[in-house]
Design an enzyme around this catalytic site. Structure first.
Site, PDB file in Angstrom:
ATOM      1  N   HIS A  17      51.654  27.770  34.741  1.00 40.50           N
ATOM      2  CA  HIS A  17      52.179  29.039  35.259  1.00 40.50           C
ATOM      3  C   HIS A  17      53.703  29.056  35.171  1.00 40.50           C
ATOM      4  O   HIS A  17      54.300  30.055  34.762  1.00 40.50           O
ATOM      5  CB  HIS A  17      51.788  29.236  36.733  1.00 40.50           C
ATOM      6  CG  HIS A  17      50.337  29.407  36.988  1.00 40.50           C
ATOM      7  ND1 HIS A  17      49.668  28.683  37.949  1.00 40.50           N
ATOM      8  CD2 HIS A  17      49.420  30.230  36.434  1.00 40.50           C
ATOM      9  CE1 HIS A  17      48.397  29.053  37.972  1.00 40.50           C
ATOM     10  NE2 HIS A  17      48.217  29.988  37.059  1.00 40.50           N
ATOM     11  N   LYS A  41      37.077  34.802  44.957  1.00 45.18           N
ATOM     12  CA  LYS A  41      37.351  33.475  44.403  1.00 45.18           C
ATOM     13  C   LYS A  41      37.424  32.399  45.481  1.00 45.18           C
ATOM     14  O   LYS A  41      37.402  31.225  45.173  1.00 45.18           O
ATOM     15  CB  LYS A  41      38.669  33.488  43.602  1.00 45.18           C
ATOM     16  CG  LYS A  41      38.536  34.111  42.237  1.00 45.18           C
ATOM     17  CD  LYS A  41      39.766  33.836  41.420  1.00 45.18           C
ATOM     18  CE  LYS A  41      39.601  34.333  39.993  1.00 45.18           C
ATOM     19  NZ  LYS A  41      40.760  34.004  39.168  1.00 45.18           N
ATOM     20  N   ARG A  95      45.630  30.300  27.200  1.00 44.92           N
ATOM     21  CA  ARG A  95      45.490  28.864  26.952  1.00 44.92           C
ATOM     22  C   ARG A  95      44.642  28.594  25.722  1.00 44.92           C
ATOM     23  O   ARG A  95      44.875  27.645  24.993  1.00 44.92           O
ATOM     24  CB  ARG A  95      44.848  28.176  28.159  1.00 44.92           C
ATOM     25  CG  ARG A  95      45.734  28.167  29.380  1.00 44.92           C
ATOM     26  CD  ARG A  95      44.987  27.627  30.556  1.00 44.92           C
ATOM     27  NE  ARG A  95      43.847  28.517  30.803  1.00 44.92           N
ATOM     28  CZ  ARG A  95      43.104  28.513  31.867  1.00 44.92           C
ATOM     29  NH1 ARG A  95      43.334  27.646  32.809  1.00 44.92           N
ATOM     30  NH2 ARG A  95      42.114  29.354  32.022  1.00 44.92           N
ATOM     31  N   SER A 133      44.174  26.036  37.426  1.00 38.45           N
ATOM     32  CA  SER A 133      44.227  25.781  38.870  1.00 38.45           C
ATOM     33  C   SER A 133      42.899  25.247  39.390  1.00 38.45           C
ATOM     34  O   SER A 133      42.867  24.342  40.230  1.00 38.45           O
ATOM     35  CB  SER A 133      44.602  27.056  39.623  1.00 38.45           C
ATOM     36  OG  SER A 133      45.919  27.431  39.340  1.00 38.45           O
TER      37      SER A 133
END
Length: 163
Positions: A17, A41, A95, A133
Protein backbone atom coordinates in the site's frame (compact mmCIF):
# COMPACT_ATOMS: atom_id res chain seq x y z
CA UNK A 1 -5.96 21.07 -7.99
CA UNK A 2 -5.72 17.39 -8.93
CA UNK A 3 -7.22 15.20 -6.22
CA UNK A 4 -6.76 11.45 -6.20
CA UNK A 5 -8.58 8.84 -4.14
CA UNK A 6 -6.88 5.57 -3.18
CA UNK A 7 -9.52 3.35 -1.56
CA UNK A 8 -9.13 0.17 0.45
CA UNK A 9 -9.71 -1.40 3.83
CA UNK A 10 -6.03 -1.13 4.82
CA UNK A 11 -6.41 -3.81 7.49
CA UNK A 12 -3.52 -3.25 8.06
CA UNK A 13 -1.62 -0.90 5.77
CA UNK A 14 1.26 -2.83 4.15
CA UNK A 15 4.47 -1.93 2.36
CA UNK A 16 2.57 -2.66 -0.87
CA UNK A 17 0.00 0.00 0.00
CA UNK A 18 2.75 2.43 0.96
CA UNK A 19 4.51 1.82 -2.37
CA UNK A 20 1.30 2.67 -4.27
CA UNK A 21 0.67 5.73 -2.08
CA UNK A 22 4.20 7.02 -2.64
CA UNK A 23 3.89 6.62 -6.41
CA UNK A 24 0.34 8.01 -6.58
CA UNK A 25 1.37 11.08 -4.56
CA UNK A 26 3.52 12.36 -7.43
CA UNK A 27 0.54 12.22 -9.80
CA UNK A 28 -1.77 14.47 -7.76
CA UNK A 29 -1.73 17.57 -5.58
CA UNK A 30 -3.79 15.93 -2.85
CA UNK A 31 -4.16 12.21 -2.22
CA UNK A 32 -7.08 10.97 -0.15
CA UNK A 33 -6.71 7.51 1.32
CA UNK A 34 -10.28 6.23 1.41
CA UNK A 35 -10.55 3.86 4.36
CA UNK A 36 -13.49 1.59 3.66
CA UNK A 37 -15.82 0.72 6.49
CA UNK A 38 -16.55 -2.78 5.27
CA UNK A 39 -18.34 -4.68 8.02
CA UNK A 40 -18.67 -7.75 5.77
CA UNK A 41 -14.90 -8.24 5.76
CA UNK A 42 -14.74 -8.29 9.57
CA UNK A 43 -11.58 -6.22 9.92
CA UNK A 44 -9.01 -7.06 12.60
CA UNK A 45 -8.40 -3.39 13.36
CA UNK A 46 -11.14 -0.94 14.26
CA UNK A 47 -11.65 1.95 11.85
CA UNK A 48 -9.94 4.41 14.21
CA UNK A 49 -6.89 2.14 14.45
CA UNK A 50 -6.62 1.78 10.67
CA UNK A 51 -6.94 5.54 10.18
CA UNK A 52 -4.29 6.19 12.85
CA UNK A 53 -1.84 3.76 11.20
CA UNK A 54 -2.44 5.35 7.79
CA UNK A 55 -1.98 8.86 9.16
CA UNK A 56 1.26 7.88 10.91
CA UNK A 57 2.72 6.21 7.82
CA UNK A 58 1.51 8.87 5.38
CA UNK A 59 2.88 11.81 7.38
CA UNK A 60 6.38 10.71 6.32
CA UNK A 61 5.29 10.23 2.70
CA UNK A 62 3.62 13.62 2.60
CA UNK A 63 6.87 15.27 3.70
CA UNK A 64 8.90 13.26 1.16
CA UNK A 65 6.63 13.97 -1.80
CA UNK A 66 5.31 17.43 -0.90
CA UNK A 67 1.78 16.14 -1.57
CA UNK A 68 -0.99 16.48 0.98
CA UNK A 69 -2.06 12.96 1.98
CA UNK A 70 -5.12 12.49 4.20
CA UNK A 71 -7.17 9.55 5.46
CA UNK A 72 -10.92 9.65 4.87
CA UNK A 73 -13.24 6.89 6.19
CA UNK A 74 -16.17 6.01 3.93
CA UNK A 75 -19.05 3.57 3.85
CA UNK A 76 -20.86 4.65 0.69
CA UNK A 77 -20.24 3.83 -2.96
CA UNK A 78 -16.69 4.53 -4.10
CA UNK A 79 -17.94 6.97 -6.73
CA UNK A 80 -19.90 8.85 -4.04
CA UNK A 81 -16.79 8.99 -1.89
CA UNK A 82 -14.90 10.41 -4.89
CA UNK A 83 -17.55 13.13 -5.17
CA UNK A 84 -17.40 13.81 -1.42
CA UNK A 85 -13.64 14.46 -1.51
CA UNK A 86 -13.60 16.17 -4.93
CA UNK A 87 -11.47 13.47 -6.57
CA UNK A 88 -11.04 13.42 -10.33
CA UNK A 89 -8.88 10.28 -10.19
CA UNK A 90 -9.33 6.93 -8.48
CA UNK A 91 -6.03 5.13 -7.89
CA UNK A 92 -6.00 1.35 -7.80
CA UNK A 93 -3.05 -0.92 -7.15
CA UNK A 94 -2.64 -4.13 -9.10
CA UNK A 95 -0.64 -7.11 -7.92
CA UNK A 96 -1.55 -9.75 -10.49
CA UNK A 97 -3.73 -10.53 -13.50
CA UNK A 98 -6.48 -11.77 -11.16
CA UNK A 99 -6.69 -8.26 -9.65
CA UNK A 100 -7.14 -6.79 -13.11
CA UNK A 101 -10.27 -8.80 -13.91
CA UNK A 102 -12.06 -7.55 -10.79
CA UNK A 103 -10.78 -3.98 -11.21
CA UNK A 104 -11.83 -3.95 -14.88
CA UNK A 105 -15.42 -4.65 -13.84
CA UNK A 106 -15.26 -1.95 -11.16
CA UNK A 107 -14.01 0.63 -13.67
CA UNK A 108 -16.88 -0.18 -15.99
CA UNK A 109 -19.43 0.27 -13.24
CA UNK A 110 -17.80 3.48 -11.97
CA UNK A 111 -17.67 4.91 -15.51
CA UNK A 112 -21.37 4.16 -15.89
CA UNK A 113 -22.01 6.14 -12.69
CA UNK A 114 -19.69 9.07 -13.56
CA UNK A 115 -17.74 9.47 -16.79
CA UNK A 116 -15.76 12.43 -15.40
CA UNK A 117 -13.77 10.37 -12.88
CA UNK A 118 -10.83 8.44 -14.28
CA UNK A 119 -9.30 5.32 -12.78
CA UNK A 120 -5.53 4.93 -12.83
CA UNK A 121 -3.89 1.56 -12.23
CA UNK A 122 -0.45 1.33 -10.67
CA UNK A 123 1.32 -2.01 -10.74
CA UNK A 124 2.75 -3.05 -7.42
CA UNK A 125 6.52 -3.07 -7.34
CA UNK A 126 7.84 -6.61 -7.93
CA UNK A 127 9.01 -6.94 -4.33
CA UNK A 128 5.51 -6.13 -3.05
CA UNK A 129 3.35 -8.11 -5.49
CA UNK A 130 2.66 -10.99 -3.12
CA UNK A 131 1.69 -8.80 -0.18
CA UNK A 132 -1.97 -8.88 0.80
CA UNK A 133 -3.32 -7.66 4.15
CA UNK A 134 -5.30 -10.87 4.51
CA UNK A 135 -2.15 -12.98 4.17
CA UNK A 136 -0.15 -10.70 6.47
CA UNK A 137 -2.78 -11.15 9.20
CA UNK A 138 -2.84 -14.92 8.67
CA UNK A 139 0.95 -15.24 8.85
CA UNK A 140 1.07 -13.10 11.98
CA UNK A 141 -1.84 -15.00 13.57
CA UNK A 142 0.15 -18.22 13.06
CA UNK A 143 3.19 -16.58 14.67
CA UNK A 144 5.13 -16.02 11.45
CA UNK A 145 7.38 -13.02 10.85
CA UNK A 146 5.64 -10.28 8.83
CA UNK A 147 8.34 -7.63 9.25
CA UNK A 148 9.15 -7.88 5.52
CA UNK A 149 5.60 -6.87 4.63
CA UNK A 150 4.78 -3.99 7.00
CA UNK A 151 6.56 -1.12 8.70
CA UNK A 152 7.95 -1.65 12.21
CA UNK A 153 5.10 0.40 13.74
CA UNK A 154 2.44 -1.68 11.98
CA UNK A 155 4.28 -4.88 12.89
CA UNK A 156 4.11 -3.84 16.55
CA UNK A 157 0.38 -3.11 16.26
CA UNK A 158 -0.22 -6.54 14.69
CA UNK A 159 1.74 -8.32 17.40
CA UNK A 160 -0.18 -6.38 20.08
CA UNK A 161 -3.53 -7.12 18.49
CA UNK A 162 -2.89 -10.82 17.99
CA UNK A 163 -1.10 -11.48 21.32
Amino acid sequence: MRIGLYPGTFDPITLGHIDIIRRAAVLVDRLVIGVAINRDKGPLFRLEERVAMIEAECAKLSEETGTEIVAHPFENLLIHCAHDVGAQIIVRGLRAVADFEYEFQMVGMNRALDTQIETVFLMADAQHQAIASKLVKEICRLQGDVSKFVTPAVNDRLLEKLA
